[in-house]
Design an enzyme around this catalytic site. Sequence first.
Site, mmCIF file in Angstrom:
data_model
loop_
_atom_site.group_PDB
_atom_site.id
_atom_site.type_symbol
_atom_site.label_atom_id
_atom_site.label_comp_id
_atom_site.label_asym_id
_atom_site.label_seq_id
_atom_site.Cartn_x
_atom_site.Cartn_y
_atom_site.Cartn_z
ATOM 1 N N LYS A 54 0.833 -1.201 0.000
ATOM 2 C CA LYS A 54 0.000 0.000 0.000
ATOM 3 C C LYS A 54 0.874 1.259 0.000
ATOM 4 O O LYS A 54 0.668 2.178 -0.777
ATOM 5 C CB LYS A 54 -0.884 -0.037 1.239
ATOM 6 N N GLU A 99 10.983 -4.809 3.322
ATOM 7 C CA GLU A 99 11.000 -6.237 2.978
ATOM 8 C C GLU A 99 10.477 -6.455 1.560
ATOM 9 O O GLU A 99 11.063 -7.202 0.761
ATOM 10 C CB GLU A 99 10.126 -7.035 3.961
ATOM 11 N N GLY A 142 -4.190 -2.041 6.230
ATOM 12 C CA GLY A 142 -3.527 -3.238 5.702
ATOM 13 C C GLY A 142 -4.170 -4.529 6.187
ATOM 14 O O GLY A 142 -4.467 -5.431 5.399
ATOM 15 N N ARG A 143 -4.398 -4.617 7.496
ATOM 16 C CA ARG A 143 -4.912 -5.887 8.048
ATOM 17 C C ARG A 143 -6.372 -6.120 7.735
ATOM 18 O O ARG A 143 -6.922 -7.169 8.027
ATOM 19 C CB ARG A 143 -4.660 -5.923 9.551
ATOM 20 N N GLU A 168 -2.869 -6.214 16.234
ATOM 21 C CA GLU A 168 -2.412 -4.918 15.732
ATOM 22 C C GLU A 168 -3.540 -3.883 15.887
ATOM 23 O O GLU A 168 -3.284 -2.693 16.022
ATOM 24 C CB GLU A 168 -1.979 -5.031 14.260
ATOM 25 N N HIS A 203 -2.859 -32.950 20.047
ATOM 26 C CA HIS A 203 -1.698 -33.789 20.346
ATOM 27 C C HIS A 203 -0.502 -32.938 20.739
ATOM 28 O O HIS A 203 0.628 -33.414 20.725
ATOM 29 C CB HIS A 203 -1.371 -34.660 19.132
ATOM 30 N N LYS A 217 11.102 -0.483 13.538
ATOM 31 C CA LYS A 217 11.495 -0.174 12.151
ATOM 32 C C LYS A 217 12.603 0.868 12.145
ATOM 33 O O LYS A 217 13.578 0.769 11.405
ATOM 34 C CB LYS A 217 10.296 0.394 11.378
#
Length: 532
Positions: A209, A215, A266-267, A353, A384, A499
């Site tokens: 965005k 990254e 974003g999320r 977030e 398990h 960051k």
Amino acid sequence: MQFQDFSVHAAVGKLAALARTPHDLTAAGGLTAQRLGEMKASFCGFDLLYATQRVTPEVLDALQELADEAGLIAAYTAMRQGEVLNRIEGYACENRQVLHTASRDVFADPPMEPEASAKARRELEKLRIFLDELADGTLVNAEGKSFTTMVQVGIGGSDLGPRALYMALRAYALPGRSARFIANVDPDDVAEVLSGLDLSRTLFNVVSKSGSTLETLTNEHLVRARLVQEGLDPARHVVAVTGEGSPMDDPAKYLRSFYMEDYIGGRYSATSMVGLVSLGFALGFAAIMEILRGAHAVDRGAADPDIRANLPLLMAMLGIWNHNFLKHATVAVLPYSQALSRFPAHLQQCDMESNGKSVTRQGKAVGWQTGPVVWGEPGTNGQHAFYQLIHQGTEVVPAEFIGFRQSQYGLDLNVEGTGSQQKLIANMLAQSLALALGRHNDNPARCFPGNRPNSVLIADRLTPHAMGALLAIYEHRIVFQGFCWNINSFDQEGVQLGKILATRLLDLISGRTASTEANPLEESLLKQAGIG
Ligand code: G6Q
């Protein structure tokens, strides 16, 4: 929209008093067939069985009062209509509308926020044309062959939701189509995904965005370099999804450019172009419209003020009961569906977030608990592994089970009288009962205390429509809780500091910052870690 502190609501005092003697599920008559029938909500194809929560009708009434007093439905409606809700009053902040619902309000006439939905329709139309061109052979590689794989390059919100949805729905992939995802700046992530791919038939979908995420930009360089190495032209193999005007908004560099708007966080962006381009490539346009329809049905239903009928609101209020009043710090989301294996990871981001905040919408310190720690893994595998702690540990972990009556592929075999899907669902329901009821044993190590709150969310089958609905149910659960706690669920200031420090360390490593200018602490840290 006026938001008030959580602590001022009269219902909060009432609920705190009720929480002193929560419903005892282990007592005689604590969990009955009648209760199971009464504590069930049906909504958009999903049933929520919540008799195994420690609530009584009185608690539910008080939770309803809290939802009403906090104006949760008014706030939700204001959000869908485009009020600027991503803000902290009186402080520098993103100051944006919150319009992820507009990306699926494309079926409504008129939509809640017409301009945003018109933009969403335009992008959808661009995507439909792109997908048609891929299907009819207009868009092919240099050798005239069709594209078979789309690799989405993005991180955080530009990865988790789209990846979770793709994994949930790849049973419905178009023949010969698949998607892969690269998020981590770890070069081994790229290397692993690219190994074995025929790059000549691969499209890369770079999603950012902001168009400036370290990254993603680094990984874009890496994949472009690999394309060039293979003698392929990146301009024929790379598409982009970004914000208009971002550093990545350069259509000449890309085979196609799609846009997302800054009012979609974003999320919350899986149903915008951030998710739909790769999902559309792999599943086809009809399937992504079904995802949007499922989400849209939930968006509409979530406007119902009745907590017993509005499933996302009910889940939000039950979560608040467990977290703020029964004081349980975490919540486990446990899908009994392998296809939902990355859905808890998406929810971790979406919930933590959004609601991992300590200041109110007015910038004051909160005096109550906000978002819980959210975690989870698919059952039955979890049984398990970590269920031991959920059953007998000192930490009570409210559990949210998710399951489906039918499998996706329909490939099943009757072994000893039952199919695998039946075994899967029987295990889920058994866990729900076991956690609620517990079991006495004279051997203390074999005692199960019970009263471990949980609920079961169940639908017929995990289809694109059901996935869209499930996604929106959780999005709204999170948003309702954030409104109730009077926090801004739409910013993410807490990720900034790390960051900034990472950039400073990289400046030191690369020599861009002379070591003398640097903070000696950072230099020493690099030295102690053996990095330099
Ligand atoms: C989500 C966050 C964050 C964001 C990533 C990627 O709500 O804002 O996870 O999605 O940092 O950002 P870009 O899409 O801008 O690359």
